[in-house]
Design a protein around this motif. Sequence first.
Motif, PDB file in Angstrom:
ATOM      1  N   UNK A 232       0.858  -1.186   0.000  1.00 16.75           N
ATOM      2  CA  UNK A 232       0.000   0.000   0.000  1.00 16.75           C
ATOM      3  C   UNK A 232       0.893   1.236   0.000  1.00 16.75           C
TER       4      UNK A 232
ATOM      5  N   UNK B  86       1.890   5.045   0.983  1.00 14.99           N
ATOM      6  CA  UNK B  86       1.725   5.915   2.161  1.00 14.99           C
ATOM      7  C   UNK B  86       1.285   5.143   3.395  1.00 14.99           C
ATOM      8  N   UNK B  87       1.801   3.912   3.558  1.00 14.23           N
ATOM      9  CA  UNK B  87       1.423   3.087   4.705  1.00 14.23           C
ATOM     10  C   UNK B  87       2.679   2.482   5.337  1.00 14.23           C
ATOM     11  N   UNK B  88       2.756   2.570   6.659  1.00 13.40           N
ATOM     12  CA  UNK B  88       3.896   1.972   7.347  1.00 13.40           C
ATOM     13  C   UNK B  88       3.563   0.520   7.729  1.00 13.40           C
TER      14      UNK B  88
ATOM     15  N   UNK C 128       1.058   0.538  10.561  1.00 10.55           N
ATOM     16  CA  UNK C 128      -0.295   0.885  10.082  1.00 10.55           C
ATOM     17  C   UNK C 128      -0.945  -0.310   9.402  1.00 10.55           C
TER      18      UNK C 128
END
Lengths: 332, 498
Positions: free
Chosen positions: A90, A92-94, A97
């Motif tokens: 994904x 913009x996802x760490x 997250x």
Amino acid sequence: MSTPLVEVENLTRHFGHVRAVDGVSFTLNAGQVVGLIGANGAGKTTTMRILASLDVPDGGTVRIGGVDIVDHPNRVRRRLGWMPDHFSAYKDTTVGDYLDFFGRAHGLRGRELAKRVSEVMEFTDLAPLNARPMDALSKGQTQRLCLGRMLLNDPEFMILDEPAAGLDPKARLEFKNLVRILRDRGKTLLISSHILSELGEMCDTLLFMDAGRVVHHGDRHSLQRLDSEALAVFEITVHGDVEALGNWLAVRPGWKLVETLRTGARAEFAQSDPASIAAEVRRLAADLHLVEFRRQERRLEEAFVDMLRQGARPAIKPPPLPAVSVNGEIKS
Amino acid sequence: MSTAVVIPVAEAPEPRFDFPTWLPPMFVKELRQGLRTRGFVGSMVGFQVVMVVAFVWAFAVNIFGESDAQGTVNGFFWGVLGIMLLVITPLRAMAGLRQEIDAKTLDLLMLTNLTSWRIVLGKWTSLLAQSALLVLALLPYGLVRYFFGSVDLLQDLIGIASMYLGCGMLTAVALWVSGLPRLLRIGLPIGLVLMAQGMGGFIFGGMAHGGMRITPSSGSGGAVAWLMVFDCVLLLLFCLVQAVRRIAPPAENHSPLARGLALLTLAAVPVLYIFDGKETAMGQLWIAVVALALVTIIEISSLRRPMSVHVRTWWRRGRMGGWVGRLVLPGWPSAALFTAFWLAVAAVGASMELIKLSSASPGDMAWLFALLWAALVFPMVLLSFAPNIGRQAPLVYFILQAAFGILSLFIGNTSSIRMSETVKAIEWLAHLLPVSSFWLQLEPLATHPAYDGRYFTGQAVMLVVVAALAVWRGWGYWSWVHAQGASLRQEKKAVPAG
């Protein structure tokens, strides 16, 4: 006798005129680690996707824990873990997250969610990567994250499609260890791979597929034994000219060169009785500078390719879980 | 029995506090991602810069009194708000489902407790929440407008609410489109824009003709405003259902909801007739017929057979459930039955003289509706002879409809000029063929009061043939459905006996 966890009966799936899965039937018992083997286009991924309730068969039935996956996909999905062959991160996802979201999606809340995510991170060694963006992970780290996601809801039955593809040797070893732990915890795993030897080490039984059909179902030794009465495989080491060994094998009746090695060759001999083999060893020692003559188990790949070359065999019933095998060895 | 895999951690860690865990997971995930995207950050910064520059310029103009500063400020405020809500947010939604489908992450979502509805609603609400944040960031500029005078707070609120509803509707449309194959992704928005223009012209033209204003309570105008909100909400829900369908497992049947929502447009007609009068009811009946015809096109263009679970869900509810079930199963035979049902209801409305089209009698209207049924069903009857078309069925269905439509257009345009024998023969044929006969019948009803019905016998034969073909080609479908119903009844009987 316990009811099988997975029952597949006469499964078919067509894409236009192509029969991707053609009358596949098998059962898996709880606690087994099963390898699904086949060349590209053999129907492995389609079969796995149907088992994961992500595709619908044209015919046949699949029951997991007695529940039909076509009629009641949502009931089955709670018991399933799925690791696809291709995994996109994904944006913009760490890592944190990502696991937090899938934990929530599996119905975990509050402290239970935080605890479970933390446990999975510890198990898959992802804790140090908590704040790292998903698209900055290495292949091995991504596979561990995918495995971690699959474990969040503690599924009974896990389906892993080519999980070791593209992993470096260290990551491969780590992955094998994780599978071993899962097996020790009584999980049922269905794993597909192109690397047969690797699956042979990890799995209790193997399902061989070709052209959409199951051509063999058994432990690794059952396939290797199929021709063992007629064939014996030897690794021969010589001092000096390896080419001479090749020529010797080419002219001697009953011998077939399998693979040329740096100091010798691997070859099959048509007879497996000790007297004939002993006679060949004496002849070889007389003709060449023989250093070592070792009987080997047939490689899984060779057995599989031979089986395909001879034409599809009818599917056979899986034998009991494998006992430790003993290789017959003759040393010069 | 398997045991938990992971090793328990010694101490339970503190939960994360960025979003509470009672919020829907999909909403949280989309917000976390969305608030970090360049689209959102860029919009937030870009619009602030534009507004600051515009307002500083307006102040300067106001001080020197050179031109209409109030108009400039209002123009910028509503323009930026409109772009943000009606352009940027729907455009961001265009990637909604497509990203998940292409990356194959949808499979992973579907294997959690999330249903396809919760996935789509999560995406939709998150986009609306992000656009609400953008609106809130612009509100200070709305307040500064008071400095320039003559601002109507109620009208402002109605304007923002209308734009927000429009944003919700367009975002739902974009989410639906984002799940479609590439060809339809391009074609559908163009079609929808054209259709919206046509329908907008029809509705606003009618409103202008009647001297109506959009205010919540002023006789007929108020009813029209609420009716528009009602229809917009139905359209919004319908688009969300379509988006859900793109990702739902085959075991889920979303036809009842899609067809039910379309029927609600028809249900509004008698309510309007009773409380507001004939004219508004007539307008809504037309909107309902157009909406139901469009929904039917989507519903009917499928060669799918229902699954056992679809049939059993309805047959389990008794005899009445079985009858309703026949109207809402997936696949064209059930959609054909549903079409006959709503056309019959609309024909009853017509016979009550709700519709007045020049000199068209209720009988003419009923005949027109019968031809509409044949027009909607016939292409699928043809396609049932080619079952291997499979997923391409909707596309081929649209092509067939378009081909017949073009034929009607050609005949319609050549009817006033001197025709050759060949064209005359084509005209005769076009009046008798299922789809073109409807379009050619529609025109005389509107423009030629002296329509003599000379094609009546031929069209009647055509209707009987289409109906017979539909029954024949749907026979296997209905046999299978009834077999499922019968097996369920047998199971029910067997349970108490056992």
